[in-house]
Design a protein around this motif. Structure first.
Motif, PDB file in Angstrom:
ATOM      1  N   TYR A  77      45.867  47.951  44.797  1.00  0.00           N
ATOM      2  CA  TYR A  77      44.705  47.956  43.899  1.00  0.00           C
ATOM      3  C   TYR A  77      44.724  49.063  42.857  1.00  0.00           C
ATOM      4  O   TYR A  77      43.810  49.140  42.047  1.00  0.00           O
ATOM      5  CB  TYR A  77      43.411  48.046  44.726  1.00  0.00           C
ATOM      6  CG  TYR A  77      43.164  46.813  45.551  1.00  0.00           C
ATOM      7  CD1 TYR A  77      42.977  45.567  44.945  1.00  0.00           C
ATOM      8  CD2 TYR A  77      43.139  46.876  46.935  1.00  0.00           C
ATOM      9  CE1 TYR A  77      42.778  44.427  45.697  1.00  0.00           C
ATOM     10  CE2 TYR A  77      42.937  45.738  47.707  1.00  0.00           C
ATOM     11  CZ  TYR A  77      42.758  44.521  47.086  1.00  0.00           C
ATOM     12  OH  TYR A  77      42.562  43.388  47.817  1.00  0.00           O
ATOM     13  N   HIS A  80      44.526  47.767  39.551  1.00  0.00           N
ATOM     14  CA  HIS A  80      43.247  47.121  39.238  1.00  0.00           C
ATOM     15  C   HIS A  80      42.138  48.149  39.032  1.00  0.00           C
ATOM     16  O   HIS A  80      40.965  47.796  39.005  1.00  0.00           O
ATOM     17  CB  HIS A  80      42.866  46.153  40.360  1.00  0.00           C
ATOM     18  CG  HIS A  80      43.825  45.022  40.500  1.00  0.00           C
ATOM     19  ND1 HIS A  80      43.728  43.847  39.797  1.00  0.00           N
ATOM     20  CD2 HIS A  80      44.959  44.905  41.243  1.00  0.00           C
ATOM     21  CE1 HIS A  80      44.728  43.046  40.114  1.00  0.00           C
ATOM     22  NE2 HIS A  80      45.496  43.678  40.991  1.00  0.00           N
ATOM     23  N   ASP A 133      31.541  55.277  43.759  1.00  0.00           N
ATOM     24  CA  ASP A 133      31.560  54.518  42.506  1.00  0.00           C
ATOM     25  C   ASP A 133      31.894  55.451  41.336  1.00  0.00           C
ATOM     26  O   ASP A 133      31.998  56.672  41.521  1.00  0.00           O
ATOM     27  CB  ASP A 133      30.243  53.746  42.335  1.00  0.00           C
ATOM     28  CG  ASP A 133      29.083  54.630  41.926  1.00  0.00           C
ATOM     29  OD1 ASP A 133      29.296  55.850  41.714  1.00  0.00           O
ATOM     30  OD2 ASP A 133      27.962  54.122  41.803  1.00  0.00           O
ATOM     31  N   LYS A 154      36.850  45.489  46.868  1.00  0.00           N
ATOM     32  CA  LYS A 154      37.148  44.327  46.028  1.00  0.00           C
ATOM     33  C   LYS A 154      35.924  43.894  45.226  1.00  0.00           C
ATOM     34  O   LYS A 154      36.044  43.499  44.067  1.00  0.00           O
ATOM     35  CB  LYS A 154      37.657  43.177  46.896  1.00  0.00           C
ATOM     36  CG  LYS A 154      39.083  43.398  47.367  1.00  0.00           C
ATOM     37  CD  LYS A 154      39.677  42.178  48.015  1.00  0.00           C
ATOM     38  CE  LYS A 154      39.061  41.931  49.367  1.00  0.00           C
ATOM     39  NZ  LYS A 154      39.719  40.817  50.085  1.00  0.00           N
ATOM     40  N   SER A 155      34.761  43.990  45.856  1.00  0.00           N
ATOM     41  CA  SER A 155      33.559  43.597  45.112  1.00  0.00           C
ATOM     42  C   SER A 155      33.315  44.556  43.946  1.00  0.00           C
ATOM     43  O   SER A 155      32.909  44.144  42.866  1.00  0.00           O
ATOM     44  CB  SER A 155      32.348  43.540  46.045  1.00  0.00           C
ATOM     45  OG  SER A 155      31.924  44.843  46.371  1.00  0.00           O
ATOM     46  N   LYS A 156      33.594  45.835  44.164  1.00  0.00           N
ATOM     47  CA  LYS A 156      33.380  46.812  43.088  1.00  0.00           C
ATOM     48  C   LYS A 156      34.434  46.688  42.003  1.00  0.00           C
ATOM     49  O   LYS A 156      34.199  47.049  40.853  1.00  0.00           O
ATOM     50  CB  LYS A 156      33.380  48.234  43.661  1.00  0.00           C
ATOM     51  CG  LYS A 156      32.170  48.520  44.535  1.00  0.00           C
ATOM     52  CD  LYS A 156      30.892  48.367  43.718  1.00  0.00           C
ATOM     53  CE  LYS A 156      29.653  48.325  44.603  1.00  0.00           C
ATOM     54  NZ  LYS A 156      28.433  48.004  43.839  1.00  0.00           N
ATOM     55  N   LEU A 157      35.603  46.191  42.377  1.00  0.00           N
ATOM     56  CA  LEU A 157      36.652  45.985  41.376  1.00  0.00           C
ATOM     57  C   LEU A 157      36.587  44.573  40.802  1.00  0.00           C
ATOM     58  O   LEU A 157      37.444  44.186  40.011  1.00  0.00           O
ATOM     59  CB  LEU A 157      38.034  46.213  42.009  1.00  0.00           C
ATOM     60  CG  LEU A 157      38.349  47.623  42.506  1.00  0.00           C
ATOM     61  CD1 LEU A 157      39.701  47.642  43.212  1.00  0.00           C
ATOM     62  CD2 LEU A 157      38.349  48.620  41.346  1.00  0.00           C
ATOM     63  N   SER A 158      35.560  43.819  41.236  1.00  0.00           N
ATOM     64  CA  SER A 158      35.407  42.413  40.821  1.00  0.00           C
ATOM     65  C   SER A 158      36.650  41.594  41.147  1.00  0.00           C
ATOM     66  O   SER A 158      37.161  40.829  40.335  1.00  0.00           O
ATOM     67  CB  SER A 158      35.112  42.332  39.312  1.00  0.00           C
ATOM     68  OG  SER A 158      33.984  43.089  39.020  1.00  0.00           O
ATOM     69  N   LEU A 159      37.142  41.783  42.367  1.00  0.00           N
ATOM     70  CA  LEU A 159      38.369  41.086  42.779  1.00  0.00           C
ATOM     71  C   LEU A 159      38.122  40.133  43.943  1.00  0.00           C
ATOM     72  O   LEU A 159      39.064  39.752  44.628  1.00  0.00           O
ATOM     73  CB  LEU A 159      39.434  42.099  43.203  1.00  0.00           C
ATOM     74  CG  LEU A 159      40.095  42.881  42.080  1.00  0.00           C
ATOM     75  CD1 LEU A 159      40.977  43.963  42.654  1.00  0.00           C
ATOM     76  CD2 LEU A 159      40.898  41.958  41.186  1.00  0.00           C
ATOM     77  N   ASN A 160      36.870  39.770  44.174  1.00  0.00           N
ATOM     78  CA  ASN A 160      36.606  38.877  45.302  1.00  0.00           C
ATOM     79  C   ASN A 160      37.283  37.537  45.093  1.00  0.00           C
ATOM     80  O   ASN A 160      37.191  36.941  44.030  1.00  0.00           O
ATOM     81  CB  ASN A 160      35.102  38.673  45.479  1.00  0.00           C
ATOM     82  CG  ASN A 160      34.526  39.750  46.350  1.00  0.00           C
ATOM     83  OD1 ASN A 160      35.204  40.261  47.229  1.00  0.00           O
ATOM     84  ND2 ASN A 160      33.298  40.136  46.082  1.00  0.00           N
ATOM     85  N   ARG A 161      37.975  37.132  46.132  1.00  0.00           N
ATOM     86  CA  ARG A 161      38.674  35.847  46.030  1.00  0.00           C
ATOM     87  C   ARG A 161      38.031  34.845  46.951  1.00  0.00           C
ATOM     88  O   ARG A 161      37.418  35.208  47.916  1.00  0.00           O
ATOM     89  CB  ARG A 161      40.141  36.028  46.430  1.00  0.00           C
ATOM     90  CG  ARG A 161      40.935  36.722  45.390  1.00  0.00           C
ATOM     91  CD  ARG A 161      42.264  37.152  45.941  1.00  0.00           C
ATOM     92  NE  ARG A 161      42.120  38.350  46.774  1.00  0.00           N
ATOM     93  CZ  ARG A 161      43.051  38.769  47.593  1.00  0.00           C
ATOM     94  NH1 ARG A 161      44.145  38.097  47.747  1.00  0.00           N
ATOM     95  NH2 ARG A 161      42.883  39.864  48.306  1.00  0.00           N
TER      96      ARG A 161
END
Lengths: 161, 400
Positions: A77, A80, A133, A154-161
């Motif tokens: 990450y 990312h 954050d 992942k949610s904070k990096l907007s990477l939720n899959r």
């Protein structure tokens, strides 16, 4: 029997007194010293990124088990926008330098030899994983990198899959 | 944060550049799959192997040699103490089995080989303990119900020629204050059955005893390098509590009678421990105190100190010292008077006499590559009522 129960409760009561101290929701504004000797303000260390801070020590075997996970996290990450840093607590720069000379640690390591930051964070356990954050709010505290921590990152990096 | 917007903008530009680079690399067929798609959670957490697997293995060989004299032994004169010399060799194997990320089992198989070079009470009347073997199995399971709640269970079984034992227990612990403290409760039930072997060698069927035990414990991190814990344990025993072949010299030195205990015994123990790590010198100091009392009017105090010192990153030495003192039970006698109290409790067992004991120990642990470790340790125990023991142990362990 009553006196033993009283004694046990007394011991438990004394010991738990420190457990109720509220812990801060934000990182304090302190200056950190990097393992190479450079001093940086904590806000500069965060560099506006979602940051994972690993509180560790060279003598802590549980910390040793966390390090490969943090390396993999950094590799996965970092591109990312995630920043992973280590914060060594309670040890002298020479001890940490000698350790880092033997181990391959790809992320930056900072020093807290006098427990100043650990105390300010209200953290007594090692290892501790903090997710922070970009503005220094502490979003998550955990004794190890776990699935919950990853989901939050992942949610904070907007990477939720 | 002095200028978070500026920093965020810088990161945004950096991200755009990275994306552009990745796009170029992808077009050139250079980009790796790892860069294009982050690794899975399981890969990051090192949980790629989710199946049942052995994750720990240990072997230990312990030799225990004791010598001394106790009045419960019939190997001496009628009125005097007899030899308590014995040699015990105990190979032990431990296997850790990971069933899932939240369930873990541990199987321990201890084997005792007892060689009593000189006779104790049993040797006089039976060949049983001249060379005696014992085997047991202990299964401990750990269930992490949540990140904060843990349930443990254990089942043990032990068998040797005149004696068999089984027990089961349950424990629950909860992490409090974000894992800075742990509260635990546990319970254990133990059932023993054994031959009712008399001092003269006669056997009168079988006898039983039961023990129920409850514990409450509390652990608190006082600092990153300081841990404190305290516990209280209550045990209730019922049944034939005496060693049926032990004997007690009678007043005047003319004969002996068999040992008799009360039918029940209630035990209390409270303990406090503290451990302090000194990072700069790689030293850990531990201190513990335990107070014990029971309805046999036996009071005991134990003080223990340990020093753990890393001599190098792969060599750990541990030194320990323990001091123990007890008052002895109120029915201890080495010259019992047979009167109208003939059926009352009496014992000459040196373990239940008033005494002071010390134990010194030294252990060397070599941490090898691949999370395996070898250790060698030596303990010397001695007490002022005529018993000493030397314990030598070799161990190997590996985690996978």
């Amino acid at each position: 029997m009553l006196r033993f129960i009283c004694l046990a409760l007394c011991l438990v009561g004394c010991a738990s007194a420190s457990a109720v101290t509220p812990r801060p929701a934000n990182l304090p504004a302190v200056e950190l010293t990097r393992s190479d000797g450079r001093a940086e303000p904590l806000q500069g260390v965060l560099a506006g990124s979602v940051t994972v801070i690993d509180l560790w020590a060279t003598w802590c075997t549980a910390c040793e088990r966390e390090r490969p996970k943090l390396e993999r996290l950094n590799a996965a990450y970092g591109a990312h926008g995630l920043r992973v840093i280590g914060l060594n607590v309670g040890e002298s720069p020479s001890v940490v330098s000698a350790y880092l000379g033997e181990k391959r640690v790809s992320y930056p390591v900072y020093l807290d030899p006098d427990f100043r930051l650990a105390d300010a964070l209200g953290e007594k356990r090692l290892p501790t994983i903090l997710v922070v954050d970009p503005v220094g709010r502490i979003l998550h505290r955990a004794p190890s990198l776990n699935a919950e921590t990853l989901a939050l990152i992942k949610s904070k990096l907007s990477l939720n899959r | 944060m002095e200028n978070p917007q500026g920093a965020a903008a810088a990161v945004g530009i950096e991200r755009s550049l990275r994306r552009a680079c990745l796009l170029v690399c992808a077009c050139l067929g250079i980009a790796t799959a790892g860069r294009a798609e982050p690794a899975s959670d399981a890969a990051i957490l090192g949980q790629s192997n989710q199946g049942v697997r052995v994750d720990e293995f240990r072997l230990r060989m312990t030799s225990y040699y004791q010598d001394g004299h106790g009045y419960q032994s019939q190997a001496g004169t009628v009125a005097g103490p007899g030899s308590e010399r014995a040699m015990i060799v105990q190979p032990m194997m431990l296997v850790g089995i990971r069933q899932s990320s939240r369930i873990h089992h541990e199987v321990v198989i201890p084997i005792d080989i007892v060689s009593a070079a000189s006779a104790n009470a049993l040797d006089v009347v039976s060949h049983a303990s001249a060379v005696n073997e014992a085997i047991g199995v202990e299964l401990t399971s750990r269930f992490d119900l949540t990140d904060d709640d843990r349930l443990t269970s254990n089942i043990t079984w032990h068998e040797e020629e005149p004696f068999g034992s089984g027990s089961f227990g349950l424990g629950y612990s909860r992490s409090l204050a974000d894992d800075n403290a742990v509260l635990g409760i546990s319970g254990q039930a133990t059932f023993d059955r054994f031959d009712n072997l008399q001092p003269n060698g006669d056997r009168y069927g079988r006898r039983n005893r039961t023990a129920l035990n409850g514990n409450v414990s509390f652990l608190q991190l006082l600092s990153p390098t300081t841990v404190f814990d305290a516990s209280y344990g209550l045990t209730f025993q019922q049944g034939t509590l005496q060693t049926t072949y032990n004997s007690v010299p009678l007043e005047g030195g003319i004969s002996r009678t068999k040992e008799v205990f009360p039918h029940t015994r209630t035990r209390h123990a409270v303990q406090a421990r503290i451990a302090q790590h000194l990072p700069d010198s790689h030293t850990t100091l531990r201190a513990a105190y335990r107070y014990y009392t029971d309805t046999f009017q036996l009071d005991a105090h134990t003080v223990e100190f340990e020093l753990h010192q890393y001599l190098s990153p792969w060599l750990l030495v541990r030194g320990s010292f323990r001091y123990y003192t007890q008052t002895g039970v109120d029915f201890f006698s080495t010259a019992f008077r047979l009167q109208d109290t003939e059926l009352g409790p009496r014992t000459a067992d040196s373990d239940l006499a008033a005494f002071h004991a010390t134990e010194y120990g030294l252990k060397l642990l070599w941490l090898a590559r691949g999370q395996s470790a070898f250790d060698v340790s030596y303990f010397h125990y001695s007490r002022d009522n005529g018993l000493f023991a030397n314990v030598f142990s070799l161990g190997y362990g590996g985690a996978f």
